[in-house]
Design a protein around this motif. Sequence first.
Motif, PDB file in Angstrom:
ATOM      1  N   TYR A 272       0.813  -1.225   0.000  1.00  0.00           N
ATOM      2  CA  TYR A 272       0.000   0.000   0.000  1.00  0.00           C
ATOM      3  C   TYR A 272       0.846   1.275   0.000  1.00  0.00           C
ATOM      4  O   TYR A 272       0.616   2.160  -0.833  1.00  0.00           O
ATOM      5  N   PRO A 273       1.809   1.386   0.935  1.00  0.00           N
ATOM      6  CA  PRO A 273       2.540   2.657   0.959  1.00  0.00           C
ATOM      7  C   PRO A 273       3.216   2.974  -0.368  1.00  0.00           C
ATOM      8  O   PRO A 273       3.110   4.100  -0.874  1.00  0.00           O
ATOM      9  N   SER A 274       3.875   1.961  -0.980  1.00  0.00           N
ATOM     10  CA  SER A 274       4.594   2.294  -2.211  1.00  0.00           C
ATOM     11  C   SER A 274       3.621   2.566  -3.354  1.00  0.00           C
ATOM     12  O   SER A 274       3.799   3.508  -4.130  1.00  0.00           O
ATOM     13  N   VAL A 275       2.546   1.790  -3.446  1.00  0.00           N
ATOM     14  CA  VAL A 275       1.572   2.023  -4.520  1.00  0.00           C
ATOM     15  C   VAL A 275       0.906   3.392  -4.352  1.00  0.00           C
ATOM     16  O   VAL A 275       0.749   4.143  -5.319  1.00  0.00           O
ATOM     17  N   CYS A 276       0.562   3.735  -3.127  1.00  0.00           N
ATOM     18  CA  CYS A 276      -0.081   5.032  -2.910  1.00  0.00           C
ATOM     19  C   CYS A 276       0.868   6.172  -3.269  1.00  0.00           C
ATOM     20  O   CYS A 276       0.461   7.202  -3.802  1.00  0.00           O
ATOM     21  N   LYS A 277       2.129   5.971  -2.966  1.00  0.00           N
ATOM     22  CA  LYS A 277       3.109   6.990  -3.287  1.00  0.00           C
ATOM     23  C   LYS A 277       3.208   7.180  -4.805  1.00  0.00           C
ATOM     24  O   LYS A 277       3.280   8.296  -5.318  1.00  0.00           O
ATOM     25  N   MET A 278       3.185   6.056  -5.527  1.00  0.00           N
ATOM     26  CA  MET A 278       3.248   6.106  -6.989  1.00  0.00           C
ATOM     27  C   MET A 278       2.014   6.814  -7.559  1.00  0.00           C
ATOM     28  O   MET A 278       2.114   7.628  -8.474  1.00  0.00           O
ATOM     29  N   ILE A 279       0.861   6.485  -7.020  1.00  0.00           N
ATOM     30  CA  ILE A 279      -0.368   7.127  -7.500  1.00  0.00           C
ATOM     31  C   ILE A 279      -0.287   8.635  -7.256  1.00  0.00           C
ATOM     32  O   ILE A 279      -0.537   9.444  -8.135  1.00  0.00           O
ATOM     33  N   ARG A 280       0.116   8.957  -6.044  1.00  0.00           N
ATOM     34  CA  ARG A 280       0.215  10.365  -5.647  1.00  0.00           C
ATOM     35  C   ARG A 280       1.202  11.114  -6.550  1.00  0.00           C
ATOM     36  O   ARG A 280       0.994  12.249  -6.948  1.00  0.00           O
ATOM     37  N   THR A 281       2.297  10.469  -6.892  1.00  0.00           N
ATOM     38  CA  THR A 281       3.337  11.145  -7.673  1.00  0.00           C
ATOM     39  C   THR A 281       3.015  11.196  -9.168  1.00  0.00           C
ATOM     40  O   THR A 281       3.269  12.197  -9.823  1.00  0.00           O
ATOM     41  N   TYR A 282       2.454  10.091  -9.708  1.00  0.00           N
ATOM     42  CA  TYR A 282       2.345  10.026 -11.172  1.00  0.00           C
ATOM     43  C   TYR A 282       0.926   9.993 -11.731  1.00  0.00           C
ATOM     44  O   TYR A 282       0.741  10.187 -12.917  1.00  0.00           O
ATOM     45  N   CYS A 283      -0.047   9.706 -10.900  1.00  0.00           N
ATOM     46  CA  CYS A 283      -1.365   9.416 -11.477  1.00  0.00           C
ATOM     47  C   CYS A 283      -2.502  10.281 -10.956  1.00  0.00           C
ATOM     48  O   CYS A 283      -3.668   9.931 -11.135  1.00  0.00           O
ATOM     49  N   MET A 284      -2.203  11.408 -10.318  1.00  0.00           N
ATOM     50  CA  MET A 284      -3.305  12.199  -9.784  1.00  0.00           C
ATOM     51  C   MET A 284      -4.090  12.847 -10.919  1.00  0.00           C
ATOM     52  O   MET A 284      -3.542  13.225 -11.949  1.00  0.00           O
ATOM     53  N   ASN A 285      -5.373  12.962 -10.679  1.00  0.00           N
ATOM     54  CA  ASN A 285      -6.261  13.531 -11.671  1.00  0.00           C
ATOM     55  C   ASN A 285      -6.103  15.050 -11.699  1.00  0.00           C
ATOM     56  O   ASN A 285      -6.321  15.718 -10.688  1.00  0.00           O
ATOM     57  N   PRO A 286      -5.746  15.627 -12.853  1.00  0.00           N
ATOM     58  CA  PRO A 286      -5.566  17.078 -12.891  1.00  0.00           C
ATOM     59  C   PRO A 286      -6.898  17.833 -12.937  1.00  0.00           C
ATOM     60  O   PRO A 286      -6.932  19.037 -12.694  1.00  0.00           O
ATOM     61  N   SER A 287      -7.993  17.137 -13.242  1.00  0.00           N
ATOM     62  CA  SER A 287      -9.248  17.890 -13.440  1.00  0.00           C
ATOM     63  C   SER A 287     -10.456  17.162 -12.860  1.00  0.00           C
ATOM     64  O   SER A 287     -11.406  16.886 -13.555  1.00  0.00           O
ATOM     65  N   GLY A 288     -10.393  16.866 -11.587  1.00  0.00           N
ATOM     66  CA  GLY A 288     -11.527  16.182 -10.959  1.00  0.00           C
ATOM     67  C   GLY A 288     -11.005  15.348  -9.810  1.00  0.00           C
ATOM     68  O   GLY A 288      -9.833  15.450  -9.448  1.00  0.00           O
ATOM     69  N   TRP A 289     -11.851  14.485  -9.251  1.00  0.00           N
ATOM     70  CA  TRP A 289     -11.400  13.782  -8.056  1.00  0.00           C
ATOM     71  C   TRP A 289     -10.550  12.549  -8.321  1.00  0.00           C
ATOM     72  O   TRP A 289     -10.606  11.941  -9.386  1.00  0.00           O
ATOM     73  N   THR A 290      -9.741  12.198  -7.289  1.00  0.00           N
ATOM     74  CA  THR A 290      -8.992  10.945  -7.252  1.00  0.00           C
ATOM     75  C   THR A 290      -9.370  10.267  -5.946  1.00  0.00           C
ATOM     76  O   THR A 290      -9.294  10.905  -4.886  1.00  0.00           O
ATOM     77  N   ARG A 291      -9.808   9.039  -6.006  1.00  0.00           N
ATOM     78  CA  ARG A 291     -10.157   8.314  -4.776  1.00  0.00           C
ATOM     79  C   ARG A 291      -9.480   6.954  -4.767  1.00  0.00           C
ATOM     80  O   ARG A 291      -9.264   6.356  -5.810  1.00  0.00           O
ATOM     81  N   VAL A 292      -9.170   6.476  -3.549  1.00  0.00           N
ATOM     82  CA  VAL A 292      -8.430   5.233  -3.417  1.00  0.00           C
ATOM     83  C   VAL A 292      -9.180   4.291  -2.475  1.00  0.00           C
ATOM     84  O   VAL A 292      -9.536   4.684  -1.364  1.00  0.00           O
ATOM     85  N   ILE A 293      -9.434   3.082  -2.950  1.00  0.00           N
ATOM     86  CA  ILE A 293     -10.075   2.076  -2.097  1.00  0.00           C
ATOM     87  C   ILE A 293      -9.015   1.111  -1.577  1.00  0.00           C
ATOM     88  O   ILE A 293      -8.235   0.555  -2.354  1.00  0.00           O
ATOM     89  N   VAL A 294      -8.987   0.927  -0.266  1.00  0.00           N
ATOM     90  CA  VAL A 294      -8.068  -0.055   0.327  1.00  0.00           C
ATOM     91  C   VAL A 294      -8.881  -1.010   1.200  1.00  0.00           C
ATOM     92  O   VAL A 294      -9.992  -0.708   1.606  1.00  0.00           O
ATOM     93  N   GLU A 295      -8.313  -2.158   1.457  1.00  0.00           N
ATOM     94  CA  GLU A 295      -9.042  -3.162   2.214  1.00  0.00           C
ATOM     95  C   GLU A 295      -8.157  -3.772   3.282  1.00  0.00           C
ATOM     96  O   GLU A 295      -6.950  -3.831   3.141  1.00  0.00           O
ATOM     97  N   LYS A 296      -8.779  -4.254   4.354  1.00  0.00           N
ATOM     98  CA  LYS A 296      -8.017  -4.845   5.441  1.00  0.00           C
ATOM     99  C   LYS A 296      -7.145  -6.009   4.940  1.00  0.00           C
ATOM    100  O   LYS A 296      -7.439  -6.562   3.908  1.00  0.00           O
ATOM    101  N   PRO A 297      -6.128  -6.456   5.663  1.00  0.00           N
ATOM    102  CA  PRO A 297      -5.764  -5.974   6.986  1.00  0.00           C
ATOM    103  C   PRO A 297      -5.048  -4.605   6.978  1.00  0.00           C
ATOM    104  O   PRO A 297      -4.114  -4.408   6.214  1.00  0.00           O
ATOM    105  N   PHE A 298      -5.584  -3.696   7.814  1.00  0.00           N
ATOM    106  CA  PHE A 298      -4.911  -2.414   8.024  1.00  0.00           C
ATOM    107  C   PHE A 298      -4.033  -2.577   9.246  1.00  0.00           C
ATOM    108  O   PHE A 298      -4.435  -2.238  10.361  1.00  0.00           O
ATOM    109  N   GLY A 299      -2.881  -3.131   9.065  1.00  0.00           N
ATOM    110  CA  GLY A 299      -1.972  -3.345  10.182  1.00  0.00           C
ATOM    111  C   GLY A 299      -2.278  -4.624  10.941  1.00  0.00           C
ATOM    112  O   GLY A 299      -3.207  -5.366  10.586  1.00  0.00           O
ATOM    113  N   LYS A 300      -1.462  -4.870  11.984  1.00  0.00           N
ATOM    114  CA  LYS A 300      -1.619  -6.078  12.788  1.00  0.00           C
ATOM    115  C   LYS A 300      -1.948  -5.750  14.235  1.00  0.00           C
ATOM    116  O   LYS A 300      -2.321  -6.609  15.021  1.00  0.00           O
ATOM    117  N   ASP A 301      -1.727  -4.515  14.604  1.00  0.00           N
ATOM    118  CA  ASP A 301      -2.072  -4.055  15.952  1.00  0.00           C
ATOM    119  C   ASP A 301      -2.128  -2.521  15.916  1.00  0.00           C
ATOM    120  O   ASP A 301      -1.966  -1.926  14.840  1.00  0.00           O
TER     121      ASP A 301
END
Length: 479
Positions: A123-152
Amino acid sequence: SEQGCLSVVVLGASGDLAKKKTFPALFHLFAQGFLQSGEVHIFGYARSNLSDDGLRERIRGYLKGASEEHLSEFLQLIKYVSGSYDSREGFEKLNKEISEYEMSNKSESSRRLFYLALPPSVYPSVCKMIRTYCMNPSGWTRVIVEKPFGKDLHSAEELSAQLGDLFDENQLYRIDHYLGKELVQNLLVLRFANRLFLPLWNRDNIDNIQIVFREDFGTDGRGGYFDQYGIIRDIIQNHLLQVFCLVAMEKPVSLKPEHIRDEKVKVLQSVNPIKHDEVVLGQYEGYKDDPTVPDDSNTPTFASVVLRVHNERWEGVPFILKAGKALSSRKAEVRVQFKDVPGDIFRCKRQGRNEFVIRLQPSEAMYMKLTVKKPGLEMATEQSELDLSYGMRYQNVKIPEAYERLILDTIRGDQQHFVRRDELKAAWQIFTPLLHDIDAGRLKAVPYHPGSRGPKEADELSERVGYMQTHGYIWIPPT
Ligand code: BG6
């Protein structure tokens, strides 16, 4: 549409989740007209070297329930882009494909939805890539993630901080697919739109509440993943706890997502620390035969945990959250058991208490166990049900899949059925001490037979804290 063309990017497109859940959900939305050709494009992204047709072939078998014509039309909307999850070239290529589609569509603005059907480690590296290279210049960008969100608590907070640096909370959609289930969504309506329940829903009338999840299969093929997590992280800390929130929370100020989520956070924060003597852990016999599971694994495949809510409504009422794999049946339900009738002249207690059952799956239903006069000449009483089975009452209604609803919510920008960052934190706060004790071997899982009800200690625990089995006993008074 007014908001412009939509690009849905499925990252991890060749994986299991994408194949079994994400693409079928997109297909159903398409077949029902919620996604229209000419307005939407779907990009599959993964490491494997595949052609567009290669991906289409891979998922075709999972797309069911609509015509062949719909199917081929849908498949034509899908393009495949290959690249790794941390490569600049891959994400630049992806961005180029999306931009080309957006230009060809000629609408003024556009929408980009990224669905991470991936293990959380990336997740962290993919989100970073999206943020750096794939943001929408003219409208919204949304990201869906799914558990497990961490272990504790600690690792979840770390992940939240990493994603929070890259996206605003209103761009992040944390899926808990139980929130997309019809009867889970119904809980709010049931509780707050029915006068009948308002005065009853508290410690004066309710003796105990069980929230139960059972599966009739084991960890088949997922032992390696499962052993790192166990049933509490897999089911209880997320799915059952979300159901718990909706059953136990106070009435929200309004239906605004923020108001609803505020109440969930409050009730989570009111949960007392879990006591070891109110926990039963189990592991089914044969679990460790899986070669990917270590021989000395103490990972629970079954757990029953009593939650105690420290507030005016619930003080003293146990919430029994129970989940298990490899049990006798597949079922998820909420059982609200009411207190005994004071001054009882019918021996109701021997027949069983009033119980309100909300069956989330399979065969969605709500039923209320009541004591009634047994029809006939005699004045006898028995337990019966006031039954609202969806299969009978809503015969021609197709109940949507959870993922279908949640993807549509994301497109619409409605975060009500997604987990907010502070909610996730509060959920981890409840279970982290217990999980650390289990991981350190301070609590042991007892063995149970696959195909059984689970360890008998769990039934004993439920009874000890107040749950009473209903016997369906018929009472005929002495003449
Ligand atoms: C998933 C768990 O989140 O939920 C699985 O990881 C479990 O272990 C599944 O089988 C159950 O979902 P459902 O919708 O079939 O109850």
